[in-house]
Design a protein around this motif. Structure first.
Motif, PDB file in Angstrom:
ATOM      1  N   HIS A 159       7.351   7.448   9.552  1.00 40.76           N
ATOM      2  CA  HIS A 159       6.131   6.908  10.158  1.00 40.76           C
ATOM      3  C   HIS A 159       4.892   7.607   9.604  1.00 40.76           C
ATOM      4  O   HIS A 159       3.800   7.045   9.614  1.00 40.76           O
ATOM      5  CB  HIS A 159       6.183   7.013  11.682  1.00 40.76           C
ATOM      6  N   LYS A 160       5.053   8.793   9.068  1.00 39.31           N
ATOM      7  CA  LYS A 160       3.913   9.502   8.479  1.00 39.31           C
ATOM      8  C   LYS A 160       3.434   8.814   7.207  1.00 39.31           C
ATOM      9  O   LYS A 160       2.239   8.858   6.899  1.00 39.31           O
ATOM     10  CB  LYS A 160       4.292  10.956   8.210  1.00 39.31           C
ATOM     11  N   LYS A 204       0.837  -1.208   0.000  1.00 40.99           N
ATOM     12  CA  LYS A 204       0.000   0.000   0.000  1.00 40.99           C
ATOM     13  C   LYS A 204       0.871   1.257   0.000  1.00 40.99           C
ATOM     14  O   LYS A 204       0.532   2.255  -0.649  1.00 40.99           O
ATOM     15  CB  LYS A 204      -0.948  -0.008   1.201  1.00 40.99           C
ATOM     16  N   ILE A 205       1.997   1.227   0.712  1.00 44.20           N
ATOM     17  CA  ILE A 205       2.930   2.356   0.674  1.00 44.20           C
ATOM     18  C   ILE A 205       3.476   2.528  -0.737  1.00 44.20           C
ATOM     19  O   ILE A 205       3.613   3.652  -1.230  1.00 44.20           O
ATOM     20  CB  ILE A 205       4.059   2.162   1.708  1.00 44.20           C
ATOM     21  N   LEU A 231      -8.798  -0.986   8.771  1.00 41.74           N
ATOM     22  CA  LEU A 231      -7.793  -0.717   9.796  1.00 41.74           C
ATOM     23  C   LEU A 231      -8.018   0.669  10.372  1.00 41.74           C
ATOM     24  O   LEU A 231      -8.410   1.596   9.672  1.00 41.74           O
ATOM     25  CB  LEU A 231      -6.386  -0.793   9.206  1.00 41.74           C
ATOM     26  N   ARG A 232      -7.746   0.777  11.665  1.00 40.60           N
ATOM     27  CA  ARG A 232      -7.899   2.046  12.353  1.00 40.60           C
ATOM     28  C   ARG A 232      -6.695   2.252  13.250  1.00 40.60           C
ATOM     29  O   ARG A 232      -6.318   1.376  14.026  1.00 40.60           O
ATOM     30  CB  ARG A 232      -9.179   2.008  13.195  1.00 40.60           C
ATOM     31  N   THR A 233      -6.073   3.420  13.144  1.00 47.33           N
ATOM     32  CA  THR A 233      -4.933   3.741  13.994  1.00 47.33           C
ATOM     33  C   THR A 233      -5.455   4.121  15.367  1.00 47.33           C
ATOM     34  O   THR A 233      -6.256   5.043  15.503  1.00 47.33           O
ATOM     35  CB  THR A 233      -4.122   4.909  13.399  1.00 47.33           C
ATOM     36  N   LEU A 234      -5.002   3.406  16.388  1.00 52.32           N
ATOM     37  CA  LEU A 234      -5.426   3.688  17.755  1.00 52.32           C
ATOM     38  C   LEU A 234      -4.471   4.626  18.472  1.00 52.32           C
ATOM     39  O   LEU A 234      -4.896   5.496  19.218  1.00 52.32           O
ATOM     40  CB  LEU A 234      -5.535   2.381  18.556  1.00 52.32           C
ATOM     41  N   HIS A 235      -3.154   4.426  18.243  1.00 50.63           N
ATOM     42  CA  HIS A 235      -2.161   5.147  19.034  1.00 50.63           C
ATOM     43  C   HIS A 235      -0.833   5.162  18.288  1.00 50.63           C
ATOM     44  O   HIS A 235      -0.464   4.181  17.653  1.00 50.63           O
ATOM     45  CB  HIS A 235      -2.005   4.425  20.385  1.00 50.63           C
ATOM     46  N   VAL A 236      -0.130   6.263  18.377  1.00 46.44           N
ATOM     47  CA  VAL A 236       1.244   6.344  17.881  1.00 46.44           C
ATOM     48  C   VAL A 236       2.103   6.748  19.065  1.00 46.44           C
ATOM     49  O   VAL A 236       1.903   7.814  19.645  1.00 46.44           O
ATOM     50  CB  VAL A 236       1.390   7.377  16.737  1.00 46.44           C
ATOM     51  N   CYS A 252      -1.138   5.548   5.106  1.00 49.91           N
ATOM     52  CA  CYS A 252      -1.576   4.409   4.292  1.00 49.91           C
ATOM     53  C   CYS A 252      -2.548   3.485   5.010  1.00 49.91           C
ATOM     54  O   CYS A 252      -3.324   2.781   4.357  1.00 49.91           O
ATOM     55  CB  CYS A 252      -0.368   3.584   3.862  1.00 49.91           C
ATOM     56  N   ILE A 253      -2.521   3.473   6.316  1.00 48.03           N
ATOM     57  CA  ILE A 253      -3.312   2.509   7.084  1.00 48.03           C
ATOM     58  C   ILE A 253      -4.815   2.569   6.785  1.00 48.03           C
ATOM     59  O   ILE A 253      -5.439   1.534   6.592  1.00 48.03           O
ATOM     60  CB  ILE A 253      -3.003   2.645   8.589  1.00 48.03           C
ATOM     61  N   PRO A 254      -5.441   3.729   6.710  1.00 44.91           N
ATOM     62  CA  PRO A 254      -6.893   3.735   6.443  1.00 44.91           C
ATOM     63  C   PRO A 254      -7.285   3.215   5.055  1.00 44.91           C
ATOM     64  O   PRO A 254      -8.428   2.832   4.848  1.00 44.91           O
ATOM     65  CB  PRO A 254      -7.282   5.204   6.572  1.00 44.91           C
ATOM     66  N   PHE A 255      -6.345   3.171   4.119  1.00 49.35           N
ATOM     67  CA  PHE A 255      -6.653   2.756   2.760  1.00 49.35           C
ATOM     68  C   PHE A 255      -6.513   1.256   2.541  1.00 49.35           C
ATOM     69  O   PHE A 255      -6.808   0.761   1.457  1.00 49.35           O
ATOM     70  CB  PHE A 255      -5.768   3.509   1.767  1.00 49.35           C
TER      71      PHE A 255
END
Length: 156
Positions: free
Chosen positions: A76-77, A38-39, A96-101, A82-85
């Motif tokens: 990391h950006k 995806k990246i 996918l949902r980012t919970l915490h960085v 890319c995670i939501p896609f």
């Protein structure tokens, strides 16, 4: 000598095809390759080259559907954008949902503990027996289902 900073991205994986009470058949290698492809699609060769060094899937729990990705600070950006896609991992439809960085693995596990405790409290009343409650708590609060051994003994 220069110290490289890392970021740990905590991700929640949800799949409409598999009910919440059943574990996902998800391997960290497939998850890792899916994020990298995806990246490549979104950021091209520059994104892949920036992320590749230091990019690891540190934790992937099939029961709680939570994964932790280690990536260097800065690139990391690319990963978080890319995670939501990502809509498919292997042949499984997911979101996918980012919970915490976080900056350390210890803080990510503290966040996961707090997140899982809130989940347990919401589901606790729907269970009928103490045996079911104990089994659910053991499955949700188990941090040993990792591909990489992580010591979290002094977190609590």
């Amino acid at each position: 000598m220069v110290r490289f900073k890392n970021r740990y991205v905590t991700v929640e994986i949800s799949s409409p095809m598999i009910p919440e009470n059943k574990p996902l058949s998800l391997k960290s290698k497939i998850f890792h390759e899916t994020v990298m492809t995806k990246i490549q699609q979104l950021h091209g060769d520059f994104g892949v080259a920036a992320v590749r060094t230091g990019f690891l899937t540190k934790y992937c729990n099939e029961n709680t559907r939570i994964a932790i990705i280690k990536v260097r600070h800065g690139p990391h950006k690319f990963v978080t954008s890319c995670i939501p896609f990502i809509t498919k991992i292997g042949n499984l439809d997911v979101s996918l949902r980012t919970l915490h960085v976080g900056a350390t693995l210890k803080h990510c596990f503290k966040f996961i503990q707090k997140h899982q405790r809130a989940y347990l409290n919401s589901v606790w009343m729907s269970l009928k027996s103490d045996d079911e409650r104990k089994r659910l708590e053991a499955a949700v609060m188990d941090f040993t289902k990792t591909d990489v051994a992580i010591n979290i003994g002094n977190i609590t």
